[in-house]
Design a protein around this motif. Structure first.
Motif, mmCIF file in Angstrom:
data_model
loop_
_atom_site.group_PDB
_atom_site.id
_atom_site.type_symbol
_atom_site.label_atom_id
_atom_site.label_comp_id
_atom_site.label_asym_id
_atom_site.label_seq_id
_atom_site.Cartn_x
_atom_site.Cartn_y
_atom_site.Cartn_z
ATOM 1 N N SER A 154 -1.971 -1.050 -4.212
ATOM 2 C CA SER A 154 -2.823 0.134 -4.117
ATOM 3 C C SER A 154 -1.957 1.378 -4.015
ATOM 4 C CB SER A 154 -3.738 0.055 -2.888
ATOM 5 O OG SER A 154 -4.651 -1.022 -3.002
ATOM 6 N N ILE A 155 -2.213 2.355 -4.878
ATOM 7 C CA ILE A 155 -1.534 3.649 -4.843
ATOM 8 C C ILE A 155 -2.601 4.675 -4.463
ATOM 9 C CG2 ILE A 155 -0.074 5.284 -6.083
ATOM 10 C CD1 ILE A 155 1.177 2.576 -6.093
ATOM 11 N N MET A 156 -2.496 5.252 -3.282
ATOM 12 C CA MET A 156 -3.553 6.101 -2.732
ATOM 13 C C MET A 156 -3.118 7.560 -2.661
ATOM 14 S SD MET A 156 -4.826 3.579 0.334
ATOM 15 C CE MET A 156 -3.187 2.956 0.716
ATOM 16 N N MET A 157 -4.111 8.432 -2.717
ATOM 17 C CA MET A 157 -3.896 9.862 -2.550
ATOM 18 C C MET A 157 -4.877 10.368 -1.507
ATOM 19 S SD MET A 157 -2.682 12.877 -3.159
ATOM 20 C CE MET A 157 -3.353 14.290 -2.284
ATOM 21 N N LEU A 158 -4.351 10.848 -0.379
ATOM 22 C CA LEU A 158 -5.179 11.373 0.697
ATOM 23 C C LEU A 158 -5.021 12.884 0.744
ATOM 24 C CD1 LEU A 158 -7.017 10.813 3.144
ATOM 25 C CD2 LEU A 158 -4.941 10.613 4.540
ATOM 26 N N LYS A 185 0.847 -1.178 0.000
ATOM 27 C CA LYS A 185 0.000 0.000 0.000
ATOM 28 C C LYS A 185 0.893 1.242 0.000
ATOM 29 C CE LYS A 185 -3.861 -2.098 2.513
ATOM 30 N NZ LYS A 185 -4.695 -2.020 3.751
ATOM 31 N N ILE A 186 0.702 2.097 -0.987
ATOM 32 C CA ILE A 186 1.481 3.325 -1.134
ATOM 33 C C ILE A 186 0.507 4.487 -0.962
ATOM 34 C CG2 ILE A 186 3.176 4.539 -2.561
ATOM 35 C CD1 ILE A 186 3.768 1.499 -1.966
ATOM 36 N N MET A 187 0.894 5.500 -0.200
ATOM 37 C CA MET A 187 -0.023 6.622 0.018
ATOM 38 C C MET A 187 0.700 7.957 -0.103
ATOM 39 S SD MET A 187 -2.395 7.620 3.351
ATOM 40 C CE MET A 187 -3.689 6.410 3.030
ATOM 41 N N PHE A 188 0.159 8.831 -0.973
ATOM 42 C CA PHE A 188 0.541 10.234 -1.010
ATOM 43 C C PHE A 188 -0.399 10.989 -0.069
ATOM 44 C CE2 PHE A 188 2.033 8.565 -5.027
ATOM 45 C CZ PHE A 188 3.241 9.222 -5.239
ATOM 46 N N VAL A 189 0.167 11.867 0.740
ATOM 47 C CA VAL A 189 -0.626 12.671 1.666
ATOM 48 C C VAL A 189 -0.241 14.129 1.460
ATOM 49 C CG1 VAL A 189 -1.296 13.083 4.060
ATOM 50 C CG2 VAL A 189 -0.589 10.777 3.342
ATOM 51 N N LEU A 193 -10.260 2.313 -9.978
ATOM 52 C CA LEU A 193 -10.057 3.680 -9.515
ATOM 53 C C LEU A 193 -11.270 4.065 -8.677
ATOM 54 C CD1 LEU A 193 -7.987 5.998 -9.801
ATOM 55 C CD2 LEU A 193 -9.339 6.862 -11.713
ATOM 56 N N GLU A 194 -11.015 4.353 -7.389
ATOM 57 C CA GLU A 194 -12.097 4.677 -6.467
ATOM 58 C C GLU A 194 -11.850 6.037 -5.819
ATOM 59 O OE1 GLU A 194 -13.348 1.326 -3.778
ATOM 60 O OE2 GLU A 194 -11.418 0.525 -4.440
ATOM 61 N N TYR A 195 -12.951 6.715 -5.513
ATOM 62 C CA TYR A 195 -12.881 7.984 -4.788
ATOM 63 C C TYR A 195 -13.786 7.886 -3.563
ATOM 64 C CZ TYR A 195 -10.814 9.636 -9.140
ATOM 65 O OH TYR A 195 -10.007 9.787 -10.240
ATOM 66 N N ARG A 196 -13.180 8.003 -2.394
ATOM 67 C CA ARG A 196 -13.914 7.907 -1.135
ATOM 68 C C ARG A 196 -13.674 9.185 -0.338
ATOM 69 N NH1 ARG A 196 -11.611 1.997 0.801
ATOM 70 N NH2 ARG A 196 -12.197 0.780 -1.079
ATOM 71 N N GLY A 197 -14.460 10.197 -0.615
ATOM 72 C CA GLY A 197 -14.268 11.476 0.062
ATOM 73 C C GLY A 197 -12.914 12.073 -0.291
ATOM 74 N N THR A 198 -12.057 12.240 0.686
ATOM 75 C CA THR A 198 -10.731 12.830 0.463
ATOM 76 C C THR A 198 -9.695 11.801 0.028
ATOM 77 O OG1 THR A 198 -10.198 12.581 2.819
ATOM 78 C CG2 THR A 198 -11.136 14.690 2.124
ATOM 79 N N LEU A 199 -10.107 10.539 -0.097
ATOM 80 C CA LEU A 199 -9.181 9.468 -0.456
ATOM 81 C C LEU A 199 -9.449 8.977 -1.869
ATOM 82 C CD1 LEU A 199 -6.917 7.528 0.560
ATOM 83 C CD2 LEU A 199 -8.768 5.954 1.232
ATOM 84 N N SER A 200 -8.392 8.961 -2.705
ATOM 85 C CA SER A 200 -8.457 8.405 -4.060
ATOM 86 C C SER A 200 -7.561 7.169 -4.097
ATOM 87 C CB SER A 200 -7.984 9.430 -5.091
ATOM 88 O OG SER A 200 -8.720 10.639 -4.989
ATOM 89 N N ILE A 201 -8.066 6.084 -4.708
ATOM 90 C CA ILE A 201 -7.338 4.813 -4.685
ATOM 91 C C ILE A 201 -7.230 4.254 -6.094
ATOM 92 C CG2 ILE A 201 -7.188 2.509 -3.678
ATOM 93 C CD1 ILE A 201 -9.199 3.455 -1.535
#
Length: 367
Positions: free
Chosen positions: A166-170, A118-122, A149-157
């Motif tokens: 998973s490459i995420m953007m919070l 799991k990779i996350m950009f914040v 490609l999912e969008y959950r509020g402030t989280l993009s996955i």
């Protein structure tokens, strides 16, 4: 708030608040007194003695690393070719460090090494810029792999199920808390209540700077409320809060932590000896290193000084200098908002953020 609104606010308010940044005498004096060279060298990644973050941009016909037309993930504000940008030379520049070469980005190798991770950009929309770039680079590397490609509020996955990756953007532009009180919205500089979302991630890439140049009325430190304060001092306090949280809560044997560094905006033509330039408008070539007239960036100094004090310092992707040279890489009037909307803060894709990901790749896997 949509990403386009975020971009509009950043571009407008960055211009309005430039004076706020320059007003920080303490930071300015320290920058000139200490400069870049005397900061502790552990914040620079050296490969065989080579500083990856000092160099020049060179024209390379093999670039860009992907065709923006074949990437379905690029937001309208970053897709400069689709928005009518007529020139293409800005796509052809490769970052060349002095005395060494960056490792060529190999997305197939990356997805294999990151299998099950799991990779996350914040961060803010500059993090979103880099996240979209990485999704394009990986999609190009494994074009036949199924993705979601999912969008959950402030989280993009962005996920590639075949590799369980998973490459995420919070979205979190300040890193510290923003709360609503009776006086209005307050930046709580010494509080992080949402850090639990950062736990259990294998690679974290943080970023925070541009939102600190916005107009903001209320700050809170130690339970005391302040109506406005020096924004760079507020930024320093907040980054120290973030650094303390990372030191106290992140297991570095499990999680690799990076800080994206400060991406430069181009709002002053004097930095490239064109004082009459209308920001980045009609800029089609990088600044030659020998002709760069800019000064060290105040945000850059604060980031380095805070990271330097961490018990387990985050690895800095020191992108400030190389982005300062790329006055040509911004959307300018090709951000989708028409010719009256000028974006000199974000970056076209394909473009400069691809190099940020190439640097990340080199730091992770370079020899």
């Amino acid at each position: 708030m949509g990403w386009r609104n975020v971009i509009v606010r950043i571009v407008i308010l960055l211009s309005v608040n430039l004076a706020v940044i320059n007003s920080s005498n303490e930071v300015d004096e320290e920058l000139h007194r200490v400069g870049r060279s005397r900061l502790r060298t552990r914040q620079r990644r050296l490969i065989n003695g080579c500083d990856l973050f000092r160099g020049n941009w060179v024209y390379d016909e093999s670039y860009p690393l992907y065709d923006s037309r074949s990437c379905p993930f690029i937001g309208s504000g970053f897709d400069c070719q689709r928005n009518g940008r007529p020139d293409q030379d800005y796509l052809k520049y490769r970052w060349q460090p002095h005395g060494c070469d960056l490792q060529r980005f190999d997305g197939k190798v990356l997805v294999e090494r990151w299998k099950g991770k799991k990779i996350m950009f914040v961060g803010d929309s500059l993090s979103f810029n880099q996240w979209e770039s990485l999704t394009c680079m990986l999609h190009t590397a494994v074009p036949h792999a199924r993705y979601t490609l999912e969008y959950r509020g402030t989280l993009s996955i962005f996920s590639i199920p075949e590799y369980e990756l998973s490459i995420m953007m919070l979205k979190n532009g300040f890193l510290v808390d923003v709360v609503t009180q009776q006086v209005g919205r307050v930046l709580r500089l010494d509080s992080i209540s949402t850090g639990s979302r950062w736990l259990g991630i294998d690679v974290l890439i943080f970023n925070s700077y541009h939102w600190w140049t916005h107009r903001w009325e209320y700050f809170e430190v130690g339970g005391r409320l302040f109506k406005d304060m020096d924004h760079m001092e507020a930024y320093r306090i907040a980054l120290k809060t973030w650094a303390k949280w990372i030191d106290s809560n992140i297991d570095h044997s499990r999680t690799q932590v990076f800080f994206q560094g400060v991406s430069a905006a181009h709002l002053n033509g004097s930095e490239w000896r064109q004082p009459r330039a209308r920001f980045c408008y009609r800029q089609t070539r990088p600044i030659d290193e020998s002709k760069f007239a800019g000064v060290p960036h105040p945000g850059e100094f604060i980031v380095k000084s805070v990271l330097d004090e961490m018990q387990n310092p985050a690895c800095l992707l020191d992108i400030t200098y190389l982005s300062q040279l790329r006055k040509d890489g911004h959307p300018s009037i090709y951000a989708g908002g028409g010719p009256k909307y000028l974006d000199c803060s974000h970056w076209c894709l394909a473009g400069v953020p691809d190099t940020w990901n190439q640097l990340l790749y080199t730091v992770l896997f370079g020899q």
